[in-house]
Write a protein that holds these residues in place. Sequence first.
Motif, mmCIF file in Angstrom:
data_model
loop_
_atom_site.group_PDB
_atom_site.id
_atom_site.type_symbol
_atom_site.label_atom_id
_atom_site.label_comp_id
_atom_site.label_asym_id
_atom_site.label_seq_id
_atom_site.Cartn_x
_atom_site.Cartn_y
_atom_site.Cartn_z
ATOM 1 N N LYS A 188 -2.000 -3.971 -4.736
ATOM 2 C CA LYS A 188 -1.998 -3.733 -3.429
ATOM 3 C C LYS A 188 -1.573 -5.003 -2.626
ATOM 4 C CE LYS A 188 -3.714 -1.369 0.826
ATOM 5 N NZ LYS A 188 -4.931 -0.741 1.247
ATOM 6 N N LYS A 232 5.446 2.037 -4.521
ATOM 7 C CA LYS A 232 5.609 2.686 -3.202
ATOM 8 C C LYS A 232 4.809 2.172 -2.023
ATOM 9 C CE LYS A 232 2.193 6.238 -4.872
ATOM 10 N NZ LYS A 232 1.969 7.617 -5.153
ATOM 11 N N TRP A 233 5.194 2.687 -0.995
ATOM 12 C CA TRP A 233 4.554 2.170 0.425
ATOM 13 C C TRP A 233 3.212 2.744 0.602
ATOM 14 C CZ3 TRP A 233 5.592 -2.322 2.242
ATOM 15 C CH2 TRP A 233 6.904 -2.999 2.156
ATOM 16 N N ASP A 234 2.211 2.336 1.099
ATOM 17 C CA ASP A 234 1.047 3.034 1.609
ATOM 18 C C ASP A 234 0.944 2.162 3.057
ATOM 19 O OD1 ASP A 234 -1.278 4.068 2.506
ATOM 20 O OD2 ASP A 234 -2.337 3.001 0.819
ATOM 21 N N GLY A 235 1.533 2.867 4.172
ATOM 22 C CA GLY A 235 1.561 1.975 5.518
ATOM 23 C C GLY A 235 2.364 0.663 5.439
ATOM 24 N N LYS A 274 -3.592 -2.006 -10.808
ATOM 25 C CA LYS A 274 -3.176 -1.636 -9.598
ATOM 26 C C LYS A 274 -3.061 -2.605 -8.629
ATOM 27 C CE LYS A 274 -5.063 3.185 -10.251
ATOM 28 N NZ LYS A 274 -5.838 4.243 -10.082
ATOM 29 N N THR A 319 2.217 -0.748 -2.947
ATOM 30 C CA THR A 319 1.147 -0.616 -4.135
ATOM 31 C C THR A 319 2.103 -0.667 -5.129
ATOM 32 O OG1 THR A 319 1.351 1.865 -3.833
ATOM 33 C CG2 THR A 319 -0.492 0.697 -2.525
ATOM 34 N N THR A 329 -0.350 -7.126 0.521
ATOM 35 C CA THR A 329 -0.189 -7.175 2.104
ATOM 36 C C THR A 329 0.228 -8.404 2.608
ATOM 37 O OG1 THR A 329 -2.704 -7.771 2.158
ATOM 38 C CG2 THR A 329 -2.194 -5.506 2.522
#
Length: 156
Positions: free
Chosen positions: A124, A100-103, A122, A107, A126
């Motif tokens: 992340k 899913k998106w976190d900003g 996990k 993630t 970018t």
Amino acid sequence: MRLHLIRFTLIACGLAAAAFAAPPNFTGDWKLNAGKSDFGQWPAPSSMTQKVTHSEPKLTVAVKQSSEMGDFDTNASYTTDGKECTNPGFQGAELKSIVKWDGDALTIETKGKFGDNDFTMKDKWTLSADGKTLTINRHFASSMGELDQKIVLEKQ
């Protein structure tokens, strides 16, 4: 008063545009920059490439990696909508991931098994402002301990 109203309007428009901006697109052929990466306690691979195809909400990732432990190839398919995705894992085990998106960051939380050990990974993801560097910050946890990694890949 009029100047304040104009400033407020410009700021509001800018915030609205940012809120509706398309998420980053990770599509590309990516190559590991070992010098900028940190694999923690694990040895760095001698080479790693990722071929990413990203057409929102679909994401596919093909990884090719070589290390002193041998060659490793994997293919995974995900959706970025927060629904659970299942992909083949190690020695026939399944990996279950939620993406899913976190900003502007993507993630990926993956649960699986390696031998008799359950693990959670996990990630992340970018993307740099120029779109040429993909950074993956990874936290790996299992009954054997925890590990943090920073994987830096450059677009080819």
